[in-house]
Design a protein around this motif. Structure first.
Motif, PDB file in Angstrom:
ATOM      1  N   GLN A   1       0.833  -1.204   0.000  1.00 27.21           N
ATOM      2  CA  GLN A   1       0.000   0.000   0.000  1.00 27.21           C
ATOM      3  C   GLN A   1       0.872   1.260   0.000  1.00 27.21           C
ATOM      4  O   GLN A   1       0.584   2.224  -0.719  1.00 27.21           O
ATOM      5  CB  GLN A   1      -0.939  -0.021   1.198  1.00 27.21           C
ATOM      6  CG  GLN A   1      -1.907  -1.206   1.157  1.00 27.21           C
ATOM      7  CD  GLN A   1      -2.847  -1.235   2.334  1.00 27.21           C
ATOM      8  OE1 GLN A   1      -3.621  -0.308   2.559  1.00 27.21           O
ATOM      9  NE2 GLN A   1      -2.814  -2.313   3.099  1.00 27.21           N
TER      10      GLN A   1
ATOM     11  N   ILE B   1       2.767   1.378  -3.528  1.00 25.32           N
ATOM     12  CA  ILE B   1       1.868   1.787  -4.617  1.00 25.32           C
ATOM     13  C   ILE B   1       1.650   3.298  -4.586  1.00 25.32           C
ATOM     14  O   ILE B   1       1.647   3.970  -5.631  1.00 25.32           O
ATOM     15  CB  ILE B   1       0.531   1.025  -4.526  1.00 25.32           C
ATOM     16  CG1 ILE B   1       0.733  -0.442  -4.931  1.00 25.32           C
ATOM     17  CG2 ILE B   1      -0.537   1.676  -5.406  1.00 25.32           C
ATOM     18  CD1 ILE B   1      -0.479  -1.327  -4.677  1.00 25.32           C
TER      19      ILE B   1
ATOM     20  N   ARG C   1       3.719   5.463  -3.659  1.00 23.38           N
ATOM     21  CA  ARG C   1       4.945   6.114  -4.109  1.00 23.38           C
ATOM     22  C   ARG C   1       5.325   5.716  -5.538  1.00 23.38           C
ATOM     23  O   ARG C   1       6.262   6.270  -6.107  1.00 23.38           O
ATOM     24  CB  ARG C   1       6.103   5.755  -3.166  1.00 23.38           C
ATOM     25  CG  ARG C   1       5.897   6.208  -1.731  1.00 23.38           C
ATOM     26  CD  ARG C   1       7.113   5.885  -0.868  1.00 23.38           C
ATOM     27  NE  ARG C   1       8.272   6.645  -1.316  1.00 23.38           N
ATOM     28  CZ  ARG C   1       9.459   6.108  -1.608  1.00 23.38           C
ATOM     29  NH1 ARG C   1       9.631   4.794  -1.517  1.00 23.38           N
ATOM     30  NH2 ARG C   1      10.465   6.858  -1.996  1.00 23.38           N
ATOM     31  N   ALA C   2       4.625   4.736  -6.097  1.00 25.98           N
ATOM     32  CA  ALA C   2       4.844   4.261  -7.469  1.00 25.98           C
ATOM     33  C   ALA C   2       6.253   3.716  -7.679  1.00 25.98           C
ATOM     34  O   ALA C   2       6.819   3.828  -8.768  1.00 25.98           O
ATOM     35  CB  ALA C   2       4.550   5.369  -8.481  1.00 25.98           C
ATOM     36  N   THR C   3       6.788   3.104  -6.643  1.00 28.85           N
ATOM     37  CA  THR C   3       8.103   2.460  -6.761  1.00 28.85           C
ATOM     38  C   THR C   3       8.332   1.556  -5.567  1.00 28.85           C
ATOM     39  O   THR C   3       7.715   1.735  -4.505  1.00 28.85           O
ATOM     40  CB  THR C   3       9.232   3.502  -6.845  1.00 28.85           C
ATOM     41  OG1 THR C   3      10.473   2.847  -7.144  1.00 28.85           O
ATOM     42  CG2 THR C   3       9.389   4.281  -5.546  1.00 28.85           C
TER      43      THR C   3
ATOM     44  N   GLN D   1       0.293  -8.511 -10.488  1.00 28.71           N
ATOM     45  CA  GLN D   1      -0.688  -7.496 -10.121  1.00 28.71           C
ATOM     46  C   GLN D   1      -0.083  -6.106  -9.997  1.00 28.71           C
ATOM     47  O   GLN D   1      -0.746  -5.116 -10.292  1.00 28.71           O
ATOM     48  CB  GLN D   1      -1.369  -7.866  -8.801  1.00 28.71           C
ATOM     49  CG  GLN D   1      -2.334  -9.026  -8.884  1.00 28.71           C
ATOM     50  CD  GLN D   1      -3.106  -9.210  -7.581  1.00 28.71           C
ATOM     51  OE1 GLN D   1      -2.781  -8.626  -6.550  1.00 28.71           O
ATOM     52  NE2 GLN D   1      -4.144 -10.033  -7.640  1.00 28.71           N
ATOM     53  N   VAL D   2       1.165  -6.031  -9.525  1.00 28.75           N
ATOM     54  CA  VAL D   2       1.682  -4.723  -9.102  1.00 28.75           C
ATOM     55  C   VAL D   2       2.778  -4.146  -9.984  1.00 28.75           C
ATOM     56  O   VAL D   2       3.221  -3.021  -9.743  1.00 28.75           O
ATOM     57  CB  VAL D   2       2.171  -4.777  -7.638  1.00 28.75           C
ATOM     58  CG1 VAL D   2       1.049  -5.225  -6.708  1.00 28.75           C
ATOM     59  CG2 VAL D   2       3.394  -5.676  -7.475  1.00 28.75           C
TER      60      VAL D   2
ATOM     61  N   ARG E   1       2.638  -2.826 -12.757  1.00 29.43           N
ATOM     62  CA  ARG E   1       2.169  -1.595 -13.405  1.00 29.43           C
ATOM     63  C   ARG E   1       2.311  -0.391 -12.483  1.00 29.43           C
ATOM     64  O   ARG E   1       2.215   0.757 -12.943  1.00 29.43           O
ATOM     65  CB  ARG E   1       0.718  -1.759 -13.860  1.00 29.43           C
ATOM     66  CG  ARG E   1      -0.263  -1.995 -12.741  1.00 29.43           C
ATOM     67  CD  ARG E   1      -1.700  -2.154 -13.264  1.00 29.43           C
ATOM     68  NE  ARG E   1      -1.810  -3.304 -14.151  1.00 29.43           N
ATOM     69  CZ  ARG E   1      -2.094  -4.527 -13.733  1.00 29.43           C
ATOM     70  NH1 ARG E   1      -2.266  -4.758 -12.429  1.00 29.43           N
ATOM     71  NH2 ARG E   1      -2.194  -5.523 -14.578  1.00 29.43           N
ATOM     72  N   HIS E   2       2.509  -0.635 -11.192  1.00 27.80           N
ATOM     73  CA  HIS E   2       2.701   0.458 -10.228  1.00 27.80           C
ATOM     74  C   HIS E   2       4.179   0.796 -10.021  1.00 27.80           C
ATOM     75  O   HIS E   2       4.514   1.589  -9.131  1.00 27.80           O
ATOM     76  CB  HIS E   2       2.087   0.079  -8.879  1.00 27.80           C
ATOM     77  CG  HIS E   2       0.617  -0.141  -8.923  1.00 27.80           C
ATOM     78  ND1 HIS E   2      -0.306   0.869  -9.141  1.00 27.80           N
ATOM     79  CD2 HIS E   2      -0.119  -1.284  -8.795  1.00 27.80           C
ATOM     80  CE1 HIS E   2      -1.529   0.368  -9.125  1.00 27.80           C
ATOM     81  NE2 HIS E   2      -1.444  -0.933  -8.920  1.00 27.80           N
ATOM     82  N   GLY E   3       5.052   0.181 -10.818  1.00 28.60           N
ATOM     83  CA  GLY E   3       6.483   0.447 -10.664  1.00 28.60           C
ATOM     84  C   GLY E   3       7.129  -0.376  -9.570  1.00 28.60           C
ATOM     85  O   GLY E   3       8.241  -0.055  -9.129  1.00 28.60           O
ATOM     86  N   ILE E   4       6.459  -1.451  -9.155  1.00 26.54           N
ATOM     87  CA  ILE E   4       6.965  -2.273  -8.055  1.00 26.54           C
ATOM     88  C   ILE E   4       7.428  -3.612  -8.606  1.00 26.54           C
ATOM     89  O   ILE E   4       6.711  -4.272  -9.354  1.00 26.54           O
ATOM     90  CB  ILE E   4       5.870  -2.494  -6.990  1.00 26.54           C
ATOM     91  CG1 ILE E   4       5.428  -1.146  -6.426  1.00 26.54           C
ATOM     92  CG2 ILE E   4       6.380  -3.396  -5.863  1.00 26.54           C
ATOM     93  CD1 ILE E   4       4.142  -1.208  -5.639  1.00 26.54           C
TER      94      ILE E   4
END
Length: 242
Positions: free
Chosen positions: A125, A128, A130-132, A170-171, A173-176
């Motif tokens: 959480q 996400i 912070r997008a990284t 799943q994640v 796309r959030h830069g993770i």
């Protein structure tokens, strides 16, 4: 070593010994500040004295649900953000299933599976938003092979391998980036449950890894360009197949 993690904040669970300690030391050497999470307060304080002020000790009993839920809030209270999370804490139950203690099975599945899922859920959480971020989970070679002498342990790692690979999809796309490291047997306290004759044979054959060797691969995963995810590294001693 180049300070490839300069300015980063990392957290490592099970950090007072074994792979967790080696991973923490490698990240510290690369310039990160490392929140070392463990239930052994004395060991963490000693390590801060040895390794320096970039170590942030955090005493948490991950098997206590209320304490476990404080992981991210306490990290943010101490450091304000989290860039890297290494979910490493785990335990081992080996041998024939009929001989296993049901309480030990519960504790192992809780720590190896439930705690990892809850910790990753919580830190995601923040990442996400912070997008990284980077998440690495210590899995095992047992996640890829139905090891006959450890059905309970291997099952926990098969479960966590599925968890890592599905969450990764799943994640991203959030830069993770989410990945796991799956070492063969490593010289740590977890091997204390191995039969004495099996441990002796493994040492004589050179079929055990050192924790530092695992930490080196963790660093390889963390220092790839952001556009590259190392989703899982399976590593074993060359002589393991003897």
């Amino acid at each position: 070593m180049a300070k490839e993690l300069e300015g980063k904040v990392a957290a490592v669970t099970g950090a007072a010994s074994g792979i967790g300690l080696a991973s923490s030391e490698a990240m510290l050497a690369a310039g990160a500040r490392v929140v070392m999470v463990d239930r052994d307060a004395a060991a963490l304080q000693a390590l801060r004295g040895k390794l320096g002020e970039a170590v942030i000790p955090l005493v948490i009993d991950l098997l206590d649900p209320r304490d476990c839920a404080t992981l991210l809030p306490k990290i943010l209270e101490k450091e304000g953000r989290l860039d890297i999370f290494h979910a490493n804490a785990g335990t081992y139950v080996g041998g024939d299933l009929v001989d296993a203690d049901s309480g030990a099975i519960d504790r192992m599945l809780n720590l190896n599976v439930n705690v990892v899922m809850k910790n990753v859920h919580d830190v995601l959480q923040h990442m996400i938003a912070r997008a990284t971020g980077d998440i690495i989970v210590t899995s095992s070679l047992a996640a890829h092979y139905p090891t006959p002498w450890e059905p309970v342990y291997a099952s926990s790692k098969w479960a966590i391998n599925c968890f890592v690979q599905t969450v990764r999809r799943q994640v991203f796309r959030h830069g993770i980036r989410v990945g796991s490291i799956s070492p063969g047997p490593v010289i740590t306290s977890l091997l204390a449950d191995w039969p004495a004759e099996k441990l002796k044979e493994a040492k004589e054959q050179g079929s055990l890894l050192e924790a530092k060797e695992v930490a080196d691969v963790v660093m390889f995963m963390l220092t790839r360009p952001r556009g590259m995810t190392i989703r899982d590294v399976v590593m074993m001693p060359t002589n393991f197949d003897l």
